[in-house]
Design a protein around this motif. Structure first.
Motif, PDB file in Angstrom:
ATOM      1  N   ALA B  18       0.671  -1.224   0.010  1.00 21.64           N
ATOM      2  CA  ALA B  18      -0.007  -0.173  -0.137  1.00 21.64           C
ATOM      3  C   ALA B  18       1.011   1.122   0.149  1.00 21.64           C
ATOM      4  CB  ALA B  18      -0.816   0.091   1.388  1.00 21.64           C
ATOM      5  N   GLY B  19       2.045   1.208   0.756  1.00 22.08           N
ATOM      6  CA  GLY B  19       2.850   2.437   0.680  1.00 22.08           C
ATOM      7  C   GLY B  19       3.548   2.722  -0.557  1.00 22.08           C
ATOM      8  N   GLU B  20       3.743   1.752  -1.359  1.00 20.51           N
ATOM      9  CA  GLU B  20       4.234   1.904  -2.606  1.00 20.51           C
ATOM     10  C   GLU B  20       3.096   2.392  -3.573  1.00 20.51           C
ATOM     11  OE1 GLU B  20       5.949  -1.445  -4.859  1.00 20.51           O
ATOM     12  OE2 GLU B  20       7.074  -2.164  -3.053  1.00 20.51           O
ATOM     13  N   VAL B  21       2.021   1.936  -3.495  1.00 20.50           N
ATOM     14  CA  VAL B  21       0.798   2.287  -4.227  1.00 20.50           C
ATOM     15  C   VAL B  21       0.615   3.952  -4.030  1.00 20.50           C
ATOM     16  CG1 VAL B  21      -1.643   2.265  -4.807  1.00 20.50           C
ATOM     17  CG2 VAL B  21      -0.199   0.166  -4.638  1.00 20.50           C
ATOM     18  N   TRP B  22       0.670   4.079  -2.511  1.00 18.04           N
ATOM     19  CA  TRP B  22       0.571   5.671  -2.405  1.00 18.04           C
ATOM     20  C   TRP B  22       1.444   6.532  -2.764  1.00 18.04           C
ATOM     21  CZ3 TRP B  22      -4.232   4.180  -0.651  1.00 18.04           C
ATOM     22  CH2 TRP B  22      -4.708   4.949  -0.304  1.00 18.04           C
ATOM     23  N   LEU B  97      -7.406   2.723  -7.362  1.00 20.09           N
ATOM     24  CA  LEU B  97      -6.538   2.532  -6.224  1.00 20.09           C
ATOM     25  C   LEU B  97      -6.934   0.840  -5.552  1.00 20.09           C
ATOM     26  CD1 LEU B  97      -6.692   5.659  -3.991  1.00 20.09           C
ATOM     27  CD2 LEU B  97      -4.737   4.662  -4.863  1.00 20.09           C
ATOM     28  N   ALA B  98      -8.101   0.302  -5.578  1.00 23.28           N
ATOM     29  CA  ALA B  98      -8.338  -0.910  -5.342  1.00 23.28           C
ATOM     30  C   ALA B  98      -7.893  -1.830  -6.350  1.00 23.28           C
ATOM     31  CB  ALA B  98      -9.771  -1.125  -5.159  1.00 23.28           C
ATOM     32  N   ASN B  99      -7.855  -1.537  -7.788  1.00 27.08           N
ATOM     33  CA  ASN B  99      -7.341  -2.335  -8.802  1.00 27.08           C
ATOM     34  C   ASN B  99      -5.712  -2.481  -8.527  1.00 27.08           C
ATOM     35  OD1 ASN B  99      -7.441  -3.602 -11.395  1.00 27.08           O
ATOM     36  ND2 ASN B  99      -6.847  -1.543 -12.253  1.00 27.08           N
ATOM     37  N   ILE B 100      -5.274  -1.323  -8.363  1.00 21.89           N
ATOM     38  CA  ILE B 100      -3.752  -1.569  -8.291  1.00 21.89           C
ATOM     39  C   ILE B 100      -3.200  -2.517  -7.145  1.00 21.89           C
ATOM     40  CG2 ILE B 100      -1.491  -0.318  -8.063  1.00 21.89           C
ATOM     41  CD1 ILE B 100      -2.770   2.041  -9.921  1.00 21.89           C
ATOM     42  N   LEU B 101      -3.960  -1.998  -6.019  1.00 17.46           N
ATOM     43  CA  LEU B 101      -3.539  -2.546  -4.741  1.00 17.46           C
ATOM     44  C   LEU B 101      -3.840  -4.104  -4.869  1.00 17.46           C
ATOM     45  CD1 LEU B 101      -5.519  -0.524  -1.946  1.00 17.46           C
ATOM     46  CD2 LEU B 101      -2.951  -1.193  -2.166  1.00 17.46           C
ATOM     47  N   CYS B 133      -6.991 -10.341   6.179  1.00 19.36           N
ATOM     48  CA  CYS B 133      -5.994  -9.708   6.522  1.00 19.36           C
ATOM     49  C   CYS B 133      -6.231  -8.220   6.347  1.00 19.36           C
ATOM     50  CB  CYS B 133      -4.749 -10.385   5.498  1.00 19.36           C
ATOM     51  SG  CYS B 133      -3.307  -9.273   5.978  1.00 19.36           S
ATOM     52  N   ARG B 134      -6.244  -7.500   7.504  1.00 10.87           N
ATOM     53  CA  ARG B 134      -6.907  -6.253   7.444  1.00 10.87           C
ATOM     54  C   ARG B 134      -5.718  -5.203   7.972  1.00 10.87           C
ATOM     55  NH1 ARG B 134      -9.638  -2.767  10.987  1.00 10.87           N
ATOM     56  NH2 ARG B 134     -11.091  -1.166   9.781  1.00 10.87           N
ATOM     57  N   VAL B 135      -5.511  -4.107   7.299  1.00  8.23           N
ATOM     58  CA  VAL B 135      -4.588  -3.184   7.655  1.00  8.23           C
ATOM     59  C   VAL B 135      -5.552  -2.135   7.842  1.00  8.23           C
ATOM     60  CG1 VAL B 135      -2.651  -1.804   6.998  1.00  8.23           C
ATOM     61  CG2 VAL B 135      -2.354  -4.243   6.729  1.00  8.23           C
ATOM     62  N   ALA B 136      -5.402  -1.484   8.997  1.00  8.04           N
ATOM     63  CA  ALA B 136      -6.077  -0.295   8.940  1.00  8.04           C
ATOM     64  C   ALA B 136      -4.854   0.686   9.165  1.00  8.04           C
ATOM     65  CB  ALA B 136      -6.887  -0.131  10.344  1.00  8.04           C
ATOM     66  N   ALA B 137      -5.130   2.053   8.521  1.00  3.97           N
ATOM     67  CA  ALA B 137      -4.200   3.070   8.565  1.00  3.97           C
ATOM     68  C   ALA B 137      -4.694   4.383   8.354  1.00  3.97           C
ATOM     69  CB  ALA B 137      -3.389   2.871   7.053  1.00  3.97           C
ATOM     70  N   SER B 138      -3.783   5.266   8.442  1.00  9.12           N
ATOM     71  CA  SER B 138      -4.371   6.688   8.367  1.00  9.12           C
ATOM     72  C   SER B 138      -3.384   7.507   7.269  1.00  9.12           C
ATOM     73  CB  SER B 138      -4.422   7.584   9.702  1.00  9.12           C
ATOM     74  OG  SER B 138      -3.252   7.630  10.405  1.00  9.12           O
ATOM     75  N   TRP B 139      -4.045   8.425   6.825  1.00  7.12           N
ATOM     76  CA  TRP B 139      -3.525   9.301   5.691  1.00  7.12           C
ATOM     77  C   TRP B 139      -4.136  10.532   5.996  1.00  7.12           C
ATOM     78  CZ3 TRP B 139      -5.976  11.627   1.361  1.00  7.12           C
ATOM     79  CH2 TRP B 139      -5.085  12.257   0.592  1.00  7.12           C
ATOM     80  N   ARG B 140      -3.156  11.586   5.931  1.00  3.84           N
ATOM     81  CA  ARG B 140      -3.575  12.904   6.615  1.00  3.84           C
ATOM     82  C   ARG B 140      -4.624  12.942   7.602  1.00  3.84           C
ATOM     83  NH1 ARG B 140      -4.121  16.401   0.982  1.00  3.84           N
ATOM     84  NH2 ARG B 140      -1.973  15.585  -0.194  1.00  3.84           N
ATOM     85  N   LEU B 144      -8.574   4.867   6.969  1.00  2.00           N
ATOM     86  CA  LEU B 144      -8.687   3.797   5.928  1.00  2.00           C
ATOM     87  C   LEU B 144      -8.511   2.475   6.109  1.00  2.00           C
ATOM     88  CD1 LEU B 144      -5.927   3.260   4.140  1.00  2.00           C
ATOM     89  CD2 LEU B 144      -6.282   5.847   3.600  1.00  2.00           C
ATOM     90  N   ALA B 145      -9.034   1.686   5.504  1.00  2.00           N
ATOM     91  CA  ALA B 145      -8.641   0.327   5.697  1.00  2.00           C
ATOM     92  C   ALA B 145      -8.317  -0.574   4.295  1.00  2.00           C
ATOM     93  CB  ALA B 145      -9.628  -0.447   6.534  1.00  2.00           C
ATOM     94  N   ILE B 146      -7.461  -1.452   4.384  1.00  2.00           N
ATOM     95  CA  ILE B 146      -7.370  -2.475   3.293  1.00  2.00           C
ATOM     96  C   ILE B 146      -7.343  -3.910   3.737  1.00  2.00           C
ATOM     97  CG2 ILE B 146      -5.493  -3.286   1.540  1.00  2.00           C
ATOM     98  CD1 ILE B 146      -4.113  -0.313   1.990  1.00  2.00           C
TER      99      ILE B 146
END
Lengths: 127, 163
Positions: B18-22, B97-101, B133-140, B144-146
């Motif tokens: 996700a970091g790379e995609v971001w 974004l979902a497609n690339i992830l 497998c869930r990753v919760a994260a924050s951006w600004r 969000l969750a993946i």
């Protein structure tokens, strides 16, 4: 130089077009393979086509095969720009006639490097 | 049939993807701050997802809070501060974004697999925790969750807030 940017995502078309325009390209968008073929059939034959793989109506692989079947379009360089990164998929695209393969996510530099390899980087990049 | 997703991927790997995609799509200086996993706070907002069909079957889902989706769209589309993102823009950016992830997650799973076309809506119900497998994260500051979740005939759980 002219480039056709084929992707069902408007966001991705905008990103790819903006990178190519930065390299001096004139671009046209298409939302899927069939729409892109319509552009070619109307006579707008680009130097480069950047092609997503997974699209509705006509996917990228079908588009590559369709372009390669028409001798008048042999000059078009076909570059897949896609999330499909399995080795088998890359081989399939190259076997169908794609020249290059860029995996999403990418940077402007990665696109520039591929264009340089293909000899499609205009020598004078606009400021 | 393949092993459950928790045997194939971990949150750290998903966070790295996700970091790379971001940084490629949202901006070079944009960072996702990883937070919690399955027990992390639910995210109230729209989701976009792609299916993965192969030895492992399931969905890769991106959910982002409502305010975050608009910010995300403006960043990805490099809009000016006075430009408003339309609903169509937001939908399109979330789907891509979902497609690339999804494509990048698929490349880490046993293959060959097929990626479906992206869809948007309320977060799809999911299977058991073992196949999630869930990753919760924050951006600004936006949540969000993946979530990479196995397909199941009787999905019953949801972590995110239903729309």
């Amino acid at each position: 130089m002219r480039a056709l940017v084929i992707d069902d995502s408007r966001a991705m078309r905008r990103i790819v077009a903006s990178i190519l325009e930065g390299f001096g390209y004139e671009t046209r968008p298409a939302g899927h393979g069939r729409e892109a073929l319509d552009v070619l059939e109307e006579g707008w034959v680009p130097d480069l086509a950047c092609i997503d793989w997974n699209m509705p109506v006509m996917d990228g692989l079908q588009f590559v095969s369709a372009v390669r079947a028409v001798p008048a379009w042999r000059s078009v360089t076909l570059m897949m720009v896609t999330t499909e990164s399995e080795h088998g998929q890359i081989v399939k695209a190259l076997a169908a006639g794609a020249h290059e393969y860029v995996i999403k996510p990418f940077t402007a530099d990665a696109i520039g490097d591929k264009l340089a390899l293909l000899g499609l980087l205009p020598t004078e990049v606009p400021a | 049939m393949s092993a459950p997703i928790t045997h194939l991927l971990d949150g750290e790997t998903v966070t790295a993807v996700a970091g790379e995609v971001w940084s490629a799509l949202v901006g070079e200086e944009e960072y996702l701050v990883p937070g919690y996993g399955l027990d992390g706070p639910p995210v109230a907002g729209p989701s976009a997802w792609v299916t993965v069909t192969g030895p492992w079957n399931g969905l890769v889902v991106l959910t982002c809070d409502q305010a975050g989706t608009a910010d995300l769209t403006r960043s990805v589309l490099q809009m000016r501060a006075d430009e408003e993102a339309t609903e169509e823009d937001v939908d399109d950016v979330l789907r891509e974004l979902a497609n690339i992830l999804g494509g990048n997650v698929k490349s880490l799973l046993p293959g060959p697999s097929v990626l479906g076309l992206p869809e948007t809506g309320a977060a799809p119900l999911r299977a058991s925790d073992e196949d999630t497998c869930r990753v919760a994260a924050s951006w600004r500051g936006h949540h969000l969750a993946i979530t990479i979740q196995g397909a199941t005939e009787a999905p019953v759980f949801t972590t995110e807030v239903p729309l």
